[in-house]
Design a protein around this motif. Structure first.
Motif, PDB file in Angstrom:
ATOM      1  N   LEU A  19    -110.083  32.814  19.726  1.00  0.00           N
ATOM      2  CA  LEU A  19    -110.553  33.470  18.495  1.00  0.00           C
ATOM      3  C   LEU A  19    -109.979  33.078  17.243  1.00  0.00           C
ATOM      4  N   THR A  20    -109.076  32.438  17.010  1.00  0.00           N
ATOM      5  CA  THR A  20    -108.636  31.576  16.007  1.00  0.00           C
ATOM      6  C   THR A  20    -109.187  30.529  15.401  1.00  0.00           C
ATOM      7  N   LEU A  21    -109.387  29.661  16.826  1.00  0.00           N
ATOM      8  CA  LEU A  21    -110.320  28.275  16.560  1.00  0.00           C
ATOM      9  C   LEU A  21    -111.796  28.621  16.086  1.00  0.00           C
ATOM     10  N   THR A  22    -112.357  29.695  16.777  1.00  0.00           N
ATOM     11  CA  THR A  22    -113.724  29.904  16.441  1.00  0.00           C
ATOM     12  C   THR A  22    -113.707  30.495  15.108  1.00  0.00           C
ATOM     13  N   GLY A  23    -112.874  31.382  14.465  1.00  0.00           N
ATOM     14  CA  GLY A  23    -112.800  32.022  13.324  1.00  0.00           C
ATOM     15  C   GLY A  23    -112.571  30.949  12.237  1.00  0.00           C
ATOM     16  N   GLN A  24    -111.985  29.800  12.501  1.00  0.00           N
ATOM     17  CA  GLN A  24    -111.901  28.714  11.307  1.00  0.00           C
ATOM     18  C   GLN A  24    -113.312  28.333  11.224  1.00  0.00           C
ATOM     19  N   LEU A  25    -114.157  28.409  11.905  1.00  0.00           N
ATOM     20  CA  LEU A  25    -115.489  27.838  11.794  1.00  0.00           C
ATOM     21  C   LEU A  25    -116.354  28.757  10.750  1.00  0.00           C
ATOM     22  N   PHE A  26    -116.069  30.088  10.597  1.00  0.00           N
ATOM     23  CA  PHE A  26    -116.606  30.976   9.669  1.00  0.00           C
ATOM     24  C   PHE A  26    -115.929  31.670   8.646  1.00  0.00           C
ATOM     25  N   PHE A  27    -114.692  31.826   8.788  1.00  0.00           N
ATOM     26  CA  PHE A  27    -114.079  32.522   7.647  1.00  0.00           C
ATOM     27  C   PHE A  27    -112.755  31.521   7.247  1.00  0.00           C
ATOM     28  N   PRO A  28    -112.151  32.075   5.901  1.00  0.00           N
ATOM     29  CA  PRO A  28    -110.968  31.458   5.529  1.00  0.00           C
ATOM     30  C   PRO A  28    -109.926  31.446   6.250  1.00  0.00           C
ATOM     31  N   GLU A  29    -108.511  30.937   5.929  1.00  0.00           N
ATOM     32  CA  GLU A  29    -107.502  31.099   6.880  1.00  0.00           C
ATOM     33  C   GLU A  29    -106.867  32.572   6.568  1.00  0.00           C
ATOM     34  N   GLU A  30    -106.991  33.251   5.417  1.00  0.00           N
ATOM     35  CA  GLU A  30    -106.431  34.577   5.060  1.00  0.00           C
ATOM     36  C   GLU A  30    -107.172  35.540   6.117  1.00  0.00           C
ATOM     37  N   CYS A  31    -108.451  35.243   6.055  1.00  0.00           N
ATOM     38  CA  CYS A  31    -109.164  36.266   6.733  1.00  0.00           C
ATOM     39  C   CYS A  31    -108.823  36.109   8.490  1.00  0.00           C
ATOM     40  N   ILE A  32    -108.655  35.015   8.864  1.00  0.00           N
ATOM     41  CA  ILE A  32    -108.031  34.833  10.106  1.00  0.00           C
ATOM     42  C   ILE A  32    -106.694  35.419  10.459  1.00  0.00           C
ATOM     43  N   ALA A  33    -105.729  35.183   9.332  1.00  0.00           N
ATOM     44  CA  ALA A  33    -104.481  35.655   9.672  1.00  0.00           C
ATOM     45  C   ALA A  33    -104.534  37.281   9.373  1.00  0.00           C
ATOM     46  N   GLU A  34    -105.401  37.976   8.721  1.00  0.00           N
ATOM     47  CA  GLU A  34    -105.424  39.545   8.682  1.00  0.00           C
ATOM     48  C   GLU A  34    -105.920  39.776  10.164  1.00  0.00           C
ATOM     49  N   LEU A  35    -106.882  39.089  10.673  1.00  0.00           N
ATOM     50  CA  LEU A  35    -107.488  39.659  11.987  1.00  0.00           C
ATOM     51  C   LEU A  35    -106.492  39.492  13.009  1.00  0.00           C
ATOM     52  N   GLU A  36    -105.738  38.327  13.187  1.00  0.00           N
ATOM     53  CA  GLU A  36    -104.647  38.039  13.866  1.00  0.00           C
ATOM     54  C   GLU A  36    -103.535  39.411  13.665  1.00  0.00           C
ATOM     55  N   ALA A  37    -103.167  39.684  12.653  1.00  0.00           N
ATOM     56  CA  ALA A  37    -102.387  40.649  12.238  1.00  0.00           C
ATOM     57  C   ALA A  37    -102.877  42.039  12.668  1.00  0.00           C
ATOM     58  N   LEU A  38    -104.009  42.296  12.523  1.00  0.00           N
ATOM     59  CA  LEU A  38    -104.703  43.570  12.912  1.00  0.00           C
ATOM     60  C   LEU A  38    -104.710  43.610  14.475  1.00  0.00           C
ATOM     61  N   HIS A  39    -105.058  42.558  15.115  1.00  0.00           N
ATOM     62  CA  HIS A  39    -104.857  42.511  16.687  1.00  0.00           C
ATOM     63  C   HIS A  39    -103.692  42.779  17.181  1.00  0.00           C
ATOM     64  N   GLN A  40    -102.563  42.105  16.595  1.00  0.00           N
ATOM     65  CA  GLN A  40    -101.179  42.367  17.074  1.00  0.00           C
ATOM     66  C   GLN A  40    -100.817  43.655  16.888  1.00  0.00           C
ATOM     67  N   ARG A  41    -101.151  44.381  15.696  1.00  0.00           N
ATOM     68  CA  ARG A  41    -100.643  45.515  15.196  1.00  0.00           C
ATOM     69  C   ARG A  41    -101.365  46.714  16.026  1.00  0.00           C
ATOM     70  N   MET A  42    -102.612  46.470  16.571  1.00  0.00           N
ATOM     71  CA  MET A  42    -103.304  47.493  17.392  1.00  0.00           C
ATOM     72  C   MET A  42    -102.490  47.245  18.842  1.00  0.00           C
ATOM     73  N   LYS A  43    -102.201  46.093  19.249  1.00  0.00           N
ATOM     74  CA  LYS A  43    -101.431  45.910  20.542  1.00  0.00           C
ATOM     75  C   LYS A  43    -100.343  46.339  20.518  1.00  0.00           C
ATOM     76  N   SER A  44     -99.385  46.181  19.498  1.00  0.00           N
ATOM     77  CA  SER A  44     -98.130  46.676  19.576  1.00  0.00           C
ATOM     78  C   SER A  44     -98.181  48.356  19.589  1.00  0.00           C
ATOM     79  N   GLN A  45     -99.287  48.964  19.066  1.00  0.00           N
ATOM     80  CA  GLN A  45     -99.304  50.351  19.001  1.00  0.00           C
ATOM     81  C   GLN A  45    -100.024  50.949  20.211  1.00  0.00           C
TER      82      GLN A  45
END
Length: 228
Positions: A160-186
């Motif tokens: 997901l991170t490698l593919t997201g770099q093809l479409f979005f900036p790094e800030e958006c990828i970081a936010e997506l990863e943080a959202l994914h980790q937060r929902m997993k932790s919940q």
């Protein structure tokens, strides 16, 4: 000489004297008659001459009046002709002005017609470009969504991170990863995590690709692009 002879001579002389006197009287009367006739003739001639002069004067006056009336009629006719000529010249000028305006109007209509043709061609080109852009965007969105669904189904964060770099900036990828980790932790359900991630990715795709390219279609020029 005897008395008879003397008396006869006296009678003859007396008769001759009477005859001479009668002749003188007759001659004087004739002279007076001649003078009277000549005077009457002269007066008659003068009267005739005066009458002729008066008639000539009257004729001359009539001729002068007729000449003046004729001249006035000619002047009026000439003035009327001049007015008609001025009116015709004014009408001719108006016709020339209208003809000039019609020519300008025809030229303007031809220019408008050419502009309309160019506008129609431009609209057709824009329509073709819009159709091509919509087709390209639709295919791109479908491809991206299919790829993202495939990546989400694999649950591989590195992919997901490698593919997201093809479409979005790094800030958006970081936010997506943080959202994914937060929902997993919940400890959210897997279907909820996938749905939320898909929603965020679709919104980012719309914001960074579809919306920007859609606005670039209406910008002037062929190669003009909006800064991201």
């Amino acid at each position: 000489m005897d008395r008879d002879t003397k008396q006869k001579l006296k009678r003859i002389w007396f008769l001759r004297s009477l005859l001479g006197l009668a002749m003188l009287v007759t001659l004087g009367f004739c002279l007076r008659q001649v003078q009277a006739v000549s005077t009457h003739t002269a007066m008659h001639r003068q009267a005739q001459e005066q009458l002729q002069t008066q008639e000539l004067r009257q004729l001359l006056r009539q001729l002068l009046r007729q000449t003046q009336e004729h001249l006035q009629e000619q002047l009026q006719t000439q003035e009327h002709l001049q007015e008609q000529l001025q009116t015709q010249e004014h009408l001719l000028r108006q016709l020339q002005t209208q003809e000039h305006l019609l020519r300008q109007l025809l030229l303007h209509m031809q220019q408008v017609k050419q502009e309309l043709r160019q506008l129609l061609l431009h609209m057709q080109q824009v329509k073709q470009k819009s159709n091509q852009a919509w087709l390209f965007l639709g295919l791109s969105v479908l491809g991206c969504m299919a790829l993202l669904l495939l990546l989400l189904s694999q649950q591989n964060q590195v992919s997901l991170t490698l593919t997201g770099q093809l479409f979005f900036p790094e800030e958006c990828i970081a936010e997506l990863e943080a959202l994914h980790q937060r929902m997993k932790s919940q400890q959210r359900p897997l279907w909820f995590i996938r749905l939320k991630m898909l929603q965020e990715i679709v919104e980012l795709l719309w914001a960074f690709h579809v919306h920007i390219k859609f606005e670039n279609l209406w910008l002037p020029g062929k190669n003009s692009k909006m800064d991201e």
